[in-house]
Each structure stands twice: as C-alpha cells, then as structure tokens.
Scaffold this motif. Structure first.
Motif: not given
Length: 164
Positions: A15-21, A72-76
């Motif tokens: 979820v943190q990567e989603v927030k960053n995206s 995609i760039k953040r691995g999600v």
C-alpha cells in the motif's frame, strides 16, 4: 537437515508503494498542459480503494494510464487493480473507483491448487486462508513448481515467500 521444504504463494499489494505512485501521478498531472485548470484528484480510501475524480472520460483514461505507469515503475502489478464502473459525480465530473486486490480469493486458490496437482510435479499444495503453502521433499521440485506458476496466468499477481 529438513525432511521437507516449502514456500507460500500469496498475492499482496504494498500500500505504501501505491500511495507513492498516487503522489507521483498527481505531481505529473499538475505539470501537464492538457490538465491545466482541470479538477483532477486521486486519493486512496482506507488502504483498499483508489478514487479518481476528473472532468471527463478522456482525462480519466489519461489519469489511469499515468497511474498504471507509476505503479509498474514502483513494482505494483496492474493485475492488483479491479476497475469498478465509471460514475457521474457532482458538477459534471466523472469518478471511478479502483479496488486493490489483496489476498487470493477462494476460487483462485482452488484454481491454482488444481493446476499444481495436474502438473504432476511432486509437491503438495494446501490452502491456508488466503495463501497456499506448497511442500515438497526436494528443492528442485519447489523450483519447478515456481517456474510452472510463473509461466501460467491466473489473473492475479503471485508472490512466493517463506521459502525454506
């Protein structure tokens, strides 16, 4: 030495990567000329759903493309997104909610377990809540099972952890 080896199959979203995206997407949207003066907003609700609100469906599809690229760039994986229907919002805006798929559904776990059993690889899969534990007598069989699962598309992003 252990008599058997195992790994778990899960489908989890960071979820943190989603927030960053989402933050990166909003920064890009603020800079883009075609979004000048538009009321575009992306927010995350209870770490389970993304809500996109914008002027029209054309801008909505552009926002989704930007968001997918950042994810995609953040691995999600985009497979972790379940797009709900487009709704009309107040003041002529359009809104779309996107559910984050976290965990494997019962149907997916049964489908994955049956395909592992049909592959004739010498491993034993078992369903534990929303994950699958795969046990085998040697590591080569487990590696073969992971390769088999990666080569098939089950409609969800699979991760393999707790390899021991």
């Amino acid at each position: 030495m252990a008599s058997s080896f195992s790994f778990d199959i899960v489908s989890q979203v960071d979820v943190q990567e989603v927030k960053n995206s989402i933050n990166q997407s909003m920064k890009e949207i603020e800079q883009r000329y075609d979004f000048k003066g538009s009321k575009t907003e992306i927010e995350i609700i209870k770490d389970e759903e993304i809500k996109i609100t914008t002027d029209d469906e054309y801008k909505l599809s552009a926002v989704i493309d930007i968001l997918k690229g950042k994810l995609i760039k953040r691995g999600v994986s985009p497979k972790a997104l379940d797009f709900l229907k487009i709704e009309k919002a107040a003041l002529g805006l359009v809104r779309q909610n996107i559910k984050l798929i976290n965990g494997l559904s019962k149907e997916k776990t049964k489908d994955i377990v049956s395909s592992i059993k049909n592959s004739k690889i010498k491993v034993q899969p078992q369903i534990i809540d929303d994950r699958i534990r795969v046990v085998g007598k040697n590591k080569d069989d487990l590696q073969q099972a992971i390769g088999f699962l990666k080569s098939n598309d089950f409609g969800v992003e699979l991760q393999f952890n707790n390899y021991r």
